[in-house]
Design an enzyme around this catalytic site. Structure first.
Site, PDB file in Angstrom:
ATOM      1  N   TYR A  50     -17.993 -21.312  -9.740  1.00 35.75           N
ATOM      2  CA  TYR A  50     -16.730 -21.363  -9.871  1.00 35.75           C
ATOM      3  C   TYR A  50     -16.326 -20.820 -11.461  1.00 35.75           C
ATOM      4  O   TYR A  50     -17.079 -20.913 -12.186  1.00 35.75           O
ATOM      5  CB  TYR A  50     -16.534 -22.986 -10.315  1.00 35.75           C
ATOM      6  CG  TYR A  50     -15.879 -23.461  -9.002  1.00 35.75           C
ATOM      7  CD1 TYR A  50     -14.481 -23.030  -8.524  1.00 35.75           C
ATOM      8  CD2 TYR A  50     -16.388 -24.780  -8.388  1.00 35.75           C
ATOM      9  CE1 TYR A  50     -13.766 -23.684  -7.531  1.00 35.75           C
ATOM     10  CE2 TYR A  50     -15.504 -25.171  -7.072  1.00 35.75           C
ATOM     11  CZ  TYR A  50     -14.359 -24.590  -6.717  1.00 35.75           C
ATOM     12  OH  TYR A  50     -13.821 -25.377  -5.776  1.00 35.75           O
ATOM     13  N   GLU A  52     -12.734 -20.770 -12.902  1.00 34.54           N
ATOM     14  CA  GLU A  52     -11.476 -20.968 -13.139  1.00 34.54           C
ATOM     15  C   GLU A  52     -11.071 -20.476 -14.635  1.00 34.54           C
ATOM     16  O   GLU A  52     -11.976 -20.659 -15.420  1.00 34.54           O
ATOM     17  CB  GLU A  52     -10.845 -22.492 -13.094  1.00 34.54           C
ATOM     18  CG  GLU A  52     -10.832 -22.876 -11.903  1.00 34.54           C
ATOM     19  CD  GLU A  52     -12.191 -23.937 -11.506  1.00 34.54           C
ATOM     20  OE1 GLU A  52     -13.261 -23.335 -11.866  1.00 34.54           O
ATOM     21  OE2 GLU A  52     -11.983 -24.769 -10.656  1.00 34.54           O
ATOM     22  N   ASP A 197       6.142  -4.018  -3.624  1.00 31.69           N
ATOM     23  CA  ASP A 197       4.903  -4.491  -2.853  1.00 31.69           C
ATOM     24  C   ASP A 197       4.543  -3.457  -1.946  1.00 31.69           C
ATOM     25  O   ASP A 197       5.128  -2.851  -1.009  1.00 31.69           O
ATOM     26  CB  ASP A 197       5.615  -5.589  -1.807  1.00 31.69           C
ATOM     27  CG  ASP A 197       4.466  -6.119  -0.969  1.00 31.69           C
ATOM     28  OD1 ASP A 197       3.393  -5.370  -0.766  1.00 31.69           O
ATOM     29  OD2 ASP A 197       4.833  -7.060  -0.196  1.00 31.69           O
ATOM     30  N   THR A 224      -1.984  -5.662  -1.256  1.00 32.54           N
ATOM     31  CA  THR A 224      -3.327  -6.222  -0.973  1.00 32.54           C
ATOM     32  C   THR A 224      -4.558  -4.996  -1.208  1.00 32.54           C
ATOM     33  O   THR A 224      -4.176  -4.302  -1.536  1.00 32.54           O
ATOM     34  CB  THR A 224      -3.398  -6.430   0.563  1.00 32.54           C
ATOM     35  OG1 THR A 224      -2.710  -5.044   1.334  1.00 32.54           O
ATOM     36  CG2 THR A 224      -2.668  -7.700   1.025  1.00 32.54           C
ATOM     37  N   LYS A 227      -6.329  -2.660   2.754  1.00 33.79           N
ATOM     38  CA  LYS A 227      -5.703  -1.381   3.640  1.00 33.79           C
ATOM     39  C   LYS A 227      -6.170  -0.212   3.358  1.00 33.79           C
ATOM     40  O   LYS A 227      -7.422   0.133   3.384  1.00 33.79           O
ATOM     41  CB  LYS A 227      -4.135  -1.919   3.496  1.00 33.79           C
ATOM     42  CG  LYS A 227      -3.730  -3.440   4.054  1.00 33.79           C
ATOM     43  CD  LYS A 227      -2.170  -3.221   4.274  1.00 33.79           C
ATOM     44  CE  LYS A 227      -1.977  -4.692   4.819  1.00 33.79           C
ATOM     45  NZ  LYS A 227      -1.643  -5.673   3.805  1.00 33.79           N
ATOM     46  N   ARG A 233     -10.818  -8.133   1.679  1.00 33.89           N
ATOM     47  CA  ARG A 233      -9.451  -8.950   1.937  1.00 33.89           C
ATOM     48  C   ARG A 233      -9.115  -9.345   0.511  1.00 33.89           C
ATOM     49  O   ARG A 233     -10.067 -10.350   0.170  1.00 33.89           O
ATOM     50  CB  ARG A 233      -9.543  -9.807   2.999  1.00 33.89           C
ATOM     51  CG  ARG A 233     -10.021  -9.165   4.389  1.00 33.89           C
ATOM     52  CD  ARG A 233      -9.630 -10.225   5.169  1.00 33.89           C
ATOM     53  NE  ARG A 233      -8.200 -10.104   5.689  1.00 33.89           N
ATOM     54  CZ  ARG A 233      -7.814  -8.919   6.476  1.00 33.89           C
ATOM     55  NH1 ARG A 233      -8.574  -8.283   6.754  1.00 33.89           N
ATOM     56  NH2 ARG A 233      -6.560  -8.816   6.430  1.00 33.89           N
TER      57      ARG A 233
HETATM   58  N1  DSN Z   1      -0.483  -8.107   8.703  1.00 35.17           N
HETATM   59  C1  DSN Z   1      -0.053  -7.010   7.517  1.00 35.17           C
HETATM   60  C2  DSN Z   1       0.443  -5.849   8.077  1.00 35.17           C
HETATM   61  O1  DSN Z   1      -0.232  -5.507   9.401  1.00 35.17           O
HETATM   62  O2  DSN Z   1       1.048  -4.995   7.760  1.00 35.17           O
HETATM   63  C3  DSN Z   1       0.935  -7.357   6.550  1.00 35.17           C
HETATM   64  O3  DSN Z   1       0.933  -8.690   6.182  1.00 35.17           O
END
Ligand code: DSN
Length: 418
Positions: A50, A52, A197, A224, A227, A233
Site C-alpha cells: 500500500y 497512498e 485524450d 491508457t 495500447k 493496463r
Molecule cells: N476499449 C477501448 C478501445 O478499444 O478503443 C477504449 O476504451
C-alpha cells in the site's frame, strides 16, 4: 505457471487464452503484446504494498522501493512526452479522464468533445456515463466522413455558443490526424483548458511517429498505457507546464477518486516507458503506420469504403455493411472463426444499432509487434475481405483459417524488445 497448477480452472482459462493469442491474429487496434519484462513487473510482489500518496509523501511506511519505481515511471514518461508533470497512478483511461474533469470543473460546467458516433469516446460525454450526469457535454463532428476532416468551423461555433471550460481532442475510432493548433486557438478564444485524450495514439506520439499535442500548446494529455504504448493496463495524466493544474490533478487522483496506487502496474509502466525510449521502439511505431497504409491500399483496391477515406494512424474503420452487405457483428463473428480478432463499430451516420452496426474497426499495433511487415499486412487485409465475401462457405473459411494460423506461427509473439 508452476504455482497456478493449484487452481486448475483458472489455469485452463489462462492456457486457452495463451493459445488463442498465439494462433490468432489480433487486429483490435487498442490491444497489443507486452514484453516479458513488463509482465514480470506487472506480476510482481509490488502488488503486496500500500502506497497512498506520492513519492516522498506517503501515508504508510516501507516506501523506499515504491518511491524509486514510481519516480522512475514519472521521469521516463515526462521525457517521452516532453512535459513538466506526470501522474502515473490512474488505474486506466476512464478514471484518468474523470480525474481531469473533477480537478478542473464544477458540476454543471460545460465540456466540448468529439461525438461518439464520429469517433469520440464514451468518457467524452456519453449519456450513460457518470461524467455526463455531472457535467454538460457538447460535441463537434467530422465535416465529411469521406475525408474525415474535423468540422473546425462547427467546433468553433459550438465553443463560442457554449463557452466550455474544457475542450477535448481525442478519439477511439478516428483514423485521421487532428489539427491541434486549431483546437488551441479556439480554446484560447473562449478561455478553455485543452485536454488531448491520446489513449489510442500515445505510443505513436512517444515514438515520434505522430505529432505531440504539447508541441501545439495543449495543456493536458490523458492516456491508457496498454495500447500503442505497449505497457500494462493502466492510465496516465500529463501536464505540459502548469503546476497549478498538475497539483489539482494529483489531489483529485488521490485522495479524490482513487485509494492505494497499484504499484505493480506502476512498476510495469516504468518498464514499458523505458522500452519506449529506445530507437527500436521508434522503428516499431513507423512500421505500425506503414502496415496500416498497406492494409488501406488493399481496402481501396477492393472498393471497401473506409471512414475518412483511409488512415493516417494505426487504425481503419470500414463500412462493411455498405460495401459488402455484411453487418459489423456478422463480420466480427465470422472473422473470429478464421482467427482474426477485431471489433464491430458504429460509423458516422450509421443507420444500424450500436450492437449490430455497419462498421468494423481494426489496426496494426499488435501484428506489428509480432514482426508483420507491409506484405504480410496486405495479405491479412486480403484474407479479411475474402472471408467476408465468403462468409457462408465453410471450406473456403477452413482454407483461410489455415493460412492465418501459418502467418501467426511464422511470426511468434516476441519475449523482449530491447
Ligand atoms: N476499449 C477501448 C478501445 O478499444 O478503443 C477504449 O476504451
Amino acid at each position: 505457471m508452476q504455482y497456478l497448477k493449484q487452481d486448475p480452472e483458472v489455469l485452463a482459462a489462462l492456457e486457452g487464452e495463451q493459445k488463442r493469442q498465439k494462433e490468432g491474429l489480433e487486429l483490435i487496434p487498442s490491444e497489443n503484446y507486452v514484453s516479458q519484462a513488463v509482465l514480470e513487473a506487472n506480476g510482481s510482489i509490488f502488488t503486496n504494498k500500500y502506497s497512498e500518496g506520492y513519492p516522498g509523501r506517503r501515508y504508510y511506511g516501507g516506501q523506499e522501493f515504491t518511491d524509486a519505481v514510481e519516480t522512475l515511471a514519472i521521469e521516463r514518461v515526462k521525457k517521452l512526452f516532453n512535459c513538466k508533470f506526470a501522474n502515473v497512478q490512474p488505474h486506466s483511461g476512464a478514471p484518468a479522464n474523470l480525474a481531469v474533469y473533477a480537478a478542473l470543473l464544477e458540476p454543471g460546467d460545460t465540456v466540448l468533445g468529439m461525438d461518439l458516433s464520429h469517433g469520440g469516446h464514451l468518457t467524452h460525454g456519453h449519456p450513460m456515463t457518470l461524467p455526463a450526469k455531472i457535467y454538460k457535454f457538447v460535441t463537434y463532428k467530422m465535416k465529411d466522413p469521406e475525408t474525415g476532416e474535423i468540422d473546425y468551423d462547427g467546433l468553433r461555433a459550438v465553443a463560442l455558443e457554449h463557452k466550455p471550460k474544457l475542450i477535448i481532442a481525442g478519439f477511439s475510432a478516428y483514423p485521421r490526424t487532428l489539427d491541434y493548433k486549431k483546437f488551441v486557438d479556439i480554446a484560447h478564444e473562449v478561455g478553455a483548458v485543452t485536454m488531448a485524450d491520446m489513449a489510442h495514439i500515445a505510443g505513436l506520439i512517444a515514438g515520434k511517429a505522430l505529432r505531440n499535442p504539447f508541441d501545439d500548446g495543449f495543456d493536458i494529455i490523458t492516456s491508457t498505457t496498454h495500447k500503442t504504448l505497449r505497457g500494462p493496463r493502466g492510465g496516465i495524466i500529463l501536464t505540459r507546464e502548469s503546476e497549478e493544474i498538475a497539483k489539482k490533478i494529483d489531489k483529485t487522483i488521490f485522495p479524490g477518486i482513487q485509494g492505494g496506487p497499484h504499484m505493480h502496474t506502476i512498476a510495469a509502466k516504468a518498464v514499458a516507458f523505458g522500452e519506449a525510449l529506445t530507437p527500436a521502439y521508434q522503428e516499431y511505431c513507423q512500421q505500425i503506420l506503414k502496415n496500416a497504409k498497406a492494409m488501406e491500399a488493399v481496402f481501396k483496391r477492393e472498393g471497401v469504403r473506409m471512414i475518412g477515406g483511409g488512415t493516417d494512424n494505426h487504425l481503419i474503420l470500414a463500412d462493411v455493411f455498405g460495401s459488402l452487405g455484411v453487418t459489423g457483428k456478422e463480420a466480427q463473428t465470422v472473422l473470429d472463426e478464421v482467427g482474426i480478432t477485431l471489433n464491430m463499430n458504429s460509423i458516422a451516420g450509421d443507420t444500424r444499432k450500436p450492437l449490430d452496426p455497419s462498421g468494423i474497426r481494426f489496426g496494426t499495433p499488435a501484428i506489428t509487434t509480432r514482426g508483420f511487415k507491409e506484405g504480410d499486412c496486405a495479405r491479412v487485409a486480403e484474407l479479411l475481405i475474402e472471408t467476408l465475401r465468403n462468409k457462408d462457405d465453410f471450406s473456403k473459411k477452413e482454407t483461410i483459417k489455415n493460412e492465418i494460423r501459418e502467418l501467426a506461427e511464422a511470426h511468434p509473439i516476441p519475449e523482449s524488445f530491447v
